[in-house]
Design a protein around this motif. Sequence first.
Motif, short mmCIF file in Angstrom:
data_model
loop_
_atom_site.label_atom_id
_atom_site.label_comp_id
_atom_site.label_asym_id
_atom_site.label_seq_id
_atom_site.Cartn_x
_atom_site.Cartn_y
_atom_site.Cartn_z
N SER A 116 9.82 18.02 30.82
CA SER A 116 8.76 17.61 31.74
C SER A 116 8.32 18.75 32.65
O SER A 116 7.12 18.86 32.97
CB SER A 116 9.23 16.42 32.59
N TRP A 133 10.41 7.77 25.79
CA TRP A 133 11.56 8.11 26.63
C TRP A 133 12.49 9.13 25.97
O TRP A 133 13.50 9.50 26.58
CB TRP A 133 12.39 6.86 26.94
N TRP A 189 3.50 11.33 23.79
CA TRP A 189 3.65 10.66 25.08
C TRP A 189 2.46 9.75 25.37
O TRP A 189 2.62 8.62 25.83
CB TRP A 189 3.83 11.70 26.19
N VAL A 219 15.02 15.46 29.15
CA VAL A 219 13.75 14.92 29.63
C VAL A 219 13.23 15.75 30.80
O VAL A 219 12.02 16.07 30.86
CB VAL A 219 13.91 13.44 30.03
#
Length: 618
Positions: free
Chosen positions: A309, A288, A23, A305
């Motif tokens: 996260s 992404w 990331w 995602v």
Amino acid sequence: MKQALLFVHKWLGVALALLFLVWFASGIVLYFVPFPSLTPEERLAGLPPLVLDDLKAERLTGLPALAFDDRPAEQLAGLPARAVGDGAAERRTGVPAPVVIDQTTKRLSGLPAVAVIDQTTKRLSGLPVVAPGDRTAERLAAPPATAVDNRCCLTASAAAARARVTAADARLGMHAGAPVWRLLRTAPDKRWIAVDARTGAVLPNLNTAQALAVAEAFSGRRAVHAEALERDQWTVAQGFNPYRPLVRVELDGDDGLELYVSPGAAEVVGETRRAERAWNWVGAIPHWIYFTELRRWPERWHHVVVWLSLPGVLLAATGLIIGVWQLFLNRSRWIPYRIFWMRWHHILGLAVGVVTLTWIFSGLMSMNPFSVFSPRGATADEQRRWSGQEVAAQLSPAAAVRLAAPLAVRELETLRFNGQAWYRLRGVDGSVLVRADGVATVGSVVAASHNIATDGAAAASGITAADDVDGTAATASHAAAIAALPDADISAALGRLRAEAPVTLSRLTAYDELYYARGNQPANRQNRPLPVWRAAWADGVVAYADPASARIVLRADNSNRWQRLLYNGLHSFDFAPLLARPWLRDSLVVLLSLLGVAMSVTACVVAWRVFVPPKRRR
């Protein structure tokens, strides 16, 4: 408590250390190299000029657009035209060929424009022979269309009716030298289709050879390969769904240009270049988690995602707490760790721990988890109030294009605003609006948004009866091309946007805290034009309307203000002082990202040491 924090941080770090490294590293690349897309300016630049009448054809080619005699050389030379041709057409068909001389011939030869129709023509067409000099003959004879028909074109609603589709949006452009309406049909699925603008016939999907021709005309290059596909890595976004299936066309050149053509819409809808593709494999795609087989399922991708996260936020939060706590455990030694990797992980964690937490949290907010933020577009009810009642365009597209002169129009799109029908005519140099429902436009002809000097008298002269083949009487004698909707009309429409709620209106010529564009991404300025009108209500709702496109470009409420801070602010450093100083913003993003990369490397080493025994490490 401390042991629980250490346990959670340790095992979450083992699981997510590599993902954090990806990331941070990919974020640096993504900051400077966005995901490939075809910008509106690039798309317009590749479109051919919109040619709808013979006057335009003369300007583009230097030749008369209408020449129906079998002897074009005589007409071009200014020689007198005879009632009957030289016999070439008679020998081919067995029928005498009539001669039609239009105003172009009159200008070239100095002769009066006479419509001569012999008895054969009378028998074939059933029309009376009209006296020489009467222009009625030119309209009634309706000679076969040449490359460009002087009577083009159907209005969007007429074309949709003949195609038997309901269209939510319509754009008029050129395809293979002929005008076509591109309609966004609503049933049986939401799909762009191409319709002949003269007849209303739906065009069949392009084959591969035709898609190659479209790509070559758009780029001015030679195509070397084409492949039909449903989606690939660069067309996984849902915005391509109305254009599918696609044809990917590779073109010659050192930059590795590839264009994506929609066979249904008969137009180019995407582009990528070799450098963009290479950088995105280490930029947007890993950042992404944008892999084709996952992204093709939007809901599943969203969940992946979000649920990666959430533990990432917990990992960053526990690490920050432990790092600060450790500073005060041993007053004689601020950094208690002696092992190299643990020591530097602690130091770097203290340096970028807060930013790491805010970045991973704001990344989570970018996905709008659990729909905590409202959509940033107008609600369905607000959009209906803005558009007003259904109204059909009466002005022919050809008349609108003439009114837009000297703008080199590439595309015409239909708009509905406040119960009015409008055309927006767009070119490389800007755009203009023309009222299309037959009501006079208030105001003079003015320049479009980008350096176009327009002579109002010249633009509107000679347009009295539009060439509408659908039979609609479209008078343009009082129409005018304007750069933007009148202020009074915009104000009235915004005032009615939310029933009878009191509203405060203002005209913005500079960005504010909600409506802004990033300096390092020109595409954002295309989506955030200036000036705009802002309407603010007491409950915190605010709407921004662009008078040049007759659209609401942004609508926000109190939840979007939080989104502006928690996502745009924290994730991209979109704060006004930094946006005003791009060099400082860029430097901060790169420096903090590099520190994050270094911290993640130490975390990966520590995680590896958890699984590998000391003996094996040697």
